[in-house]
Design an enzyme around this catalytic site. Structure first.
Site, PDB file in Angstrom:
ATOM      1  N   SER A  76     -22.621  -6.927 -30.706  1.00 53.57           N
ATOM      2  CA  SER A  76     -21.461  -6.518 -30.239  1.00 53.57           C
ATOM      3  C   SER A  76     -21.237  -6.908 -28.750  1.00 53.57           C
ATOM      4  O   SER A  76     -19.875  -7.147 -28.073  1.00 53.57           O
ATOM      5  CB  SER A  76     -21.026  -5.221 -30.444  1.00 53.57           C
ATOM      6  OG  SER A  76     -21.727  -4.294 -29.710  1.00 53.57           O
ATOM      7  N   LYS A  97     -20.350  -4.409 -20.009  1.00 51.35           N
ATOM      8  CA  LYS A  97     -19.883  -4.459 -21.446  1.00 51.35           C
ATOM      9  C   LYS A  97     -18.651  -3.463 -21.328  1.00 51.35           C
ATOM     10  O   LYS A  97     -18.733  -2.445 -20.903  1.00 51.35           O
ATOM     11  CB  LYS A  97     -20.537  -4.230 -22.362  1.00 51.35           C
ATOM     12  CG  LYS A  97     -20.387  -4.315 -23.649  1.00 51.35           C
ATOM     13  CD  LYS A  97     -21.277  -4.053 -24.852  1.00 51.35           C
ATOM     14  CE  LYS A  97     -21.055  -3.997 -26.183  1.00 51.35           C
ATOM     15  NZ  LYS A  97     -22.173  -3.506 -27.233  1.00 51.35           N
ATOM     16  N   SER A 147     -27.027  -5.278 -31.359  1.00 52.49           N
ATOM     17  CA  SER A 147     -26.077  -5.786 -30.353  1.00 52.49           C
ATOM     18  C   SER A 147     -26.711  -6.279 -28.953  1.00 52.49           C
ATOM     19  O   SER A 147     -25.763  -6.850 -28.273  1.00 52.49           O
ATOM     20  CB  SER A 147     -24.929  -4.838 -30.149  1.00 52.49           C
ATOM     21  OG  SER A 147     -24.311  -4.374 -31.360  1.00 52.49           O
TER      22      SER A 147
END
Length: 430
Positions: free
Chosen positions: A144, A75, A168
């Protein structure tokens, strides 16, 4: 596009066994991953940066360790020295950190080949990314950690790193039909991760299955987390109701299916009821996250506020009104609740509940509701999303297994039991 046309998760453990058995070359796996990214990412948009093929091949050839030669995506909230790190914000376009985040270093030490970075909501808040859901591109992949969940679901990589401050990791794993694991805070380091809330930020993991996620967790944490045997006659606590919001009929149907599967597989279910203080934690999470984000993103707000999304800018402006007294009170609530929560697990192996209120919402204007995840992040519980079920709309709908802090191995093995039970039920029904 056809629903599910891009959904093709790769089993990391199976790849590991084929490498060890000599039937598959590590460099070939990495190059295949890059080929898959080339093939599908123009539609999915999960990646923000990708390593070049020559460097990838060299890294695979020289790798050693439990993850040797296995491709992993990270990420873009974590620093990488060899790939740009933008934190989901135009403020950091082209930013090149001087060092890797600690979790990236652990990946490399374990032999993994970091093949690229995945999309993140802006500073891991809630602004939607450009990523599409591989199971149904008309639905949100969540957030996210949108790119990490989608990259695994689309078969670009067998493993991906994400994060969770509210929901997330667990929510996008549910929406994209893959396993997601949010460990006890501190099991995996957040050093080198762009901070949003220092009390809540947690590293998360994505994989095709629970066993794969457990294998990855063990390789990174250096602790016995891999699932080597399923628990004998586990007892799952299923809440009678929820203090945050009611699950949809879709989610309750998935939970009912899991309860039936657990019983057929030799486990059992016990009804549990949350104490009143669980409802108070909803506000405590919001207060702590707001107070800390206003400080963590102070530089960006003070110097680049026009480059922040309207959603994040408005959140930070509200967050500025949270005073130290309210924050301190919320921290006391958090500490007391962490001490009180042992009673939630009396007589049960783990708690079992929906991972999200429903299937992924249609449309790309929202990342979905993290209501079913926030309290567990605040309390520091290990949580695992168990994939394998679909809702009435045909999209994935996950189940969340929750254990007491520090019980990461138990959480993963209990989740593996649920996954196994659902697979058995599916075979018997086919």
């Amino acid at each position: 596009m056809n629903t599910g046309s891009f959904y093709r998760p790769l089993a990391g453990l199976a790849l590991r066994r084929r490498i060890d058995g000599g039937s598959l070359d590590a460099a070939r796996i990495v190059l295949d991953a890059l080929d898959r990214i080339d093939e599908v990412d123009r539609e999915i948009n999960a990646m923000t940066a990708v390593i070049d093929r020559e460097k990838a091949s060299a890294a695979a050839a020289s790798s050693h360790g439990p993850l040797a030669g296995l491709p992993v995506a990270v990420k873009d909230i974590f620093d990488t020295a060899d790939l740009p790190t933008g934190y989901g914000s135009p403020i950091y376009t082209g930013h090149r950190p001087a060092a890797d985040a600690a979790i990236v270093t652990l990946l490399r030490r374990a032999g993994a080949v970091v093949v690229g970075k995945t999309t993140t909501s802006e500073f891991a808040y809630m602004s939607p990314t450009v990523t599409r859901n591989p199971c149904d591109p008309a639905r949100t992949p969540g957030g996210s950690s949108a790119g990490s969940a989608a990259a695994v679901a689309a078969g670009m990589v067998p493993f991906a790193i994400g994060s969770q401050t509210g929901g997330s990791t667990i929510r996008p794993a549910s929406f994209c039909g893959v396993a997601g694991f949010k460990p006890t805070p501190g099991l995996l380091p957040t050093v080198g991760m762009k901070c949003f809330s220092w009390s809540l930020d947690t590293v998360g993991l994505f994989a095709a299955s629970v066993r794969d996620a457990a294998f990855l967790a063990q390789a990174l944490a250096g602790r016995p987390l891999a699932v080597t045997a399923l628990p004998d006659k586990p007892v799952f606590g299923v809440p009678l109701d929820y203090p945050w919001s009611a699950p949809s009929g879709n989610a309750l149907a998935a939970l009912d299916t899991a309860v039936r599967a657990i019983g057929l597989a030799g486990g059992s279910v016990k009804s549990v009821r949350f104490d009143a203080w669980m409802a108070d934690l909803i506000g405590a999470h919001h207060t702590i996250q707001s107070y800390e984000a206003w400080r963590s993103l102070g530089y960006e707000y003070d110097n680049h506020r026009d480059e922040l999304s309207p959603l994040l800018r408005a959140f930070l402006e509200r967050a500025a009104t949270v005073d130290a007294e309210a924050y301190q009170h919320a921290c006391v609530q958090m500490r007391r609740a962490r001490e009180q929560q042992a009673s939630l697990f009396d007589g049960v192996t783990a708690l079992l509940m929906p991972a999200a209120p429903d299937e992924a919402p249609e449309g790309l204007g929202s990342t979905g509701d993290p209501a079913f995840n926030r309290n567990w992040t605040l309390l520091g519980n290990p949580c695992t999303n168990v994939p394998g079920l679909r809702g009435h709309g045909g999209a994935p709908i996950g189940l969340q297994v929750v254990c007491s802090p520090g019980s990461d191995s138990r959480c993963l093995s209990a989740a593996a039991f649920v996954e196994h039970a659902l697979a058995q039920l599916g075979r018997e029904g086919s």
